[in-house]
Design a protein around this motif. Structure first.
Motif, short mmCIF file in Angstrom:
data_model
loop_
_atom_site.label_atom_id
_atom_site.label_comp_id
_atom_site.label_asym_id
_atom_site.label_seq_id
_atom_site.Cartn_x
_atom_site.Cartn_y
_atom_site.Cartn_z
N GLU A 1 87.66 72.33 33.72
CA GLU A 1 88.89 72.54 32.95
C GLU A 1 89.58 73.85 33.31
O GLU A 1 90.79 73.97 33.17
N GLY A 2 88.81 74.83 33.74
CA GLY A 2 89.40 76.12 34.07
C GLY A 2 90.00 76.78 32.84
O GLY A 2 89.82 76.33 31.71
N LYS A 3 90.75 77.83 33.10
CA LYS A 3 91.40 78.53 31.99
C LYS A 3 92.77 77.91 31.72
O LYS A 3 93.44 77.43 32.62
N ARG A 4 93.16 77.97 30.47
CA ARG A 4 94.49 77.52 30.09
C ARG A 4 95.52 78.44 30.74
O ARG A 4 95.32 79.64 30.85
N GLU A 5 96.62 77.85 31.18
CA GLU A 5 97.69 78.63 31.78
C GLU A 5 98.21 79.67 30.78
O GLU A 5 98.22 79.42 29.57
N ILE A 6 98.64 80.79 31.28
CA ILE A 6 99.22 81.82 30.43
C ILE A 6 100.61 81.36 30.00
O ILE A 6 101.39 80.89 30.83
N ALA A 7 100.90 81.46 28.73
CA ALA A 7 102.19 81.02 28.19
C ALA A 7 103.34 81.64 28.95
O ALA A 7 103.33 82.83 29.26
N GLY A 8 104.33 80.82 29.27
CA GLY A 8 105.51 81.30 29.96
C GLY A 8 105.26 81.70 31.40
O GLY A 8 106.07 82.37 32.01
N ASN A 9 104.10 81.30 31.93
CA ASN A 9 103.71 81.68 33.30
C ASN A 9 103.72 83.21 33.48
O ASN A 9 104.05 83.71 34.54
N ALA A 10 103.37 83.91 32.44
CA ALA A 10 103.36 85.38 32.46
C ALA A 10 102.18 85.89 33.29
O ALA A 10 101.24 85.16 33.59
N THR A 11 102.25 87.17 33.64
CA THR A 11 101.15 87.79 34.37
C THR A 11 100.00 88.14 33.45
O THR A 11 98.84 87.97 33.79
N TRP A 12 100.31 88.65 32.27
CA TRP A 12 99.29 89.18 31.36
C TRP A 12 99.04 88.24 30.20
O TRP A 12 99.94 87.64 29.67
#
Length: 143
Positions: free
Chosen positions: A24-35
């Motif tokens: 599953e990996g990690k959930r994408e960061i909201a808004g494709n943000a860096t942090w």
């Protein structure tokens, strides 16, 4: 005497959770943000390596931590059901992104009620945690 050919249940569960975590990996960061907002209290060097330079995490979750995350998912389902039953669930798994700070976050729930007027209405963001972090508490103690 235990049979060496019969695996321990804990080993089976640990292996399953590790495989699931990798798949599953990690959930994408909201808004494709860096942090990632949920990591703000953790090691800055590790954040820089993982999120800015896109290196694999220095420390991967162990079996105990993966079990705690699973318990957190179960709790989240229960709270969502309770909020729905009470009629106060407005939204769940909401993404937030601050473009200026280039940081993304997810809130578990927004709950609230509409009253007769604005004074009787309320909204509340809920973020459930199954893993305790005292980093901010320790940081405040140092100062």
């Amino acid at each position: 005497m235990t049979n060496p050919f019969i695996p321990k249940i804990s080993d089976l569960i640990d292996g399953h959770l590790k495989t699931k975590s990798i798949k599953e990996g990690k959930r994408e960061i909201a808004g494709n943000a860096t942090w990632r907002a949920s990591k703000l209290g953790s090691c800055l060097r590790a954040q820089y390596l993982e999120f800015y330079l896109k290196r694999p995490p220095i420390v991967t979750p162990d079996a105990l931590l993966l079990k705690k995350f699973e318990v957190g998912h179960i709790w989240s389902e229960i709270f969502e059901r309770w909020f729905k039953e009470r009629g106060i669930l407005i939204d769940s798994e909401i993404e937030y992104h601050d473009e200026r700070l280039d940081i993304g976050a997810h809130a578990d729930f927004i709950i609230g009620e509409d009253g007769k007027d604005e004074e009787d209405s309320w909204r509340l963001g809920i973020e459930l945690k199954s893993v305790q972090s005292k980093w901010f508490w320790y940081r405040a103690r140092e100062q």
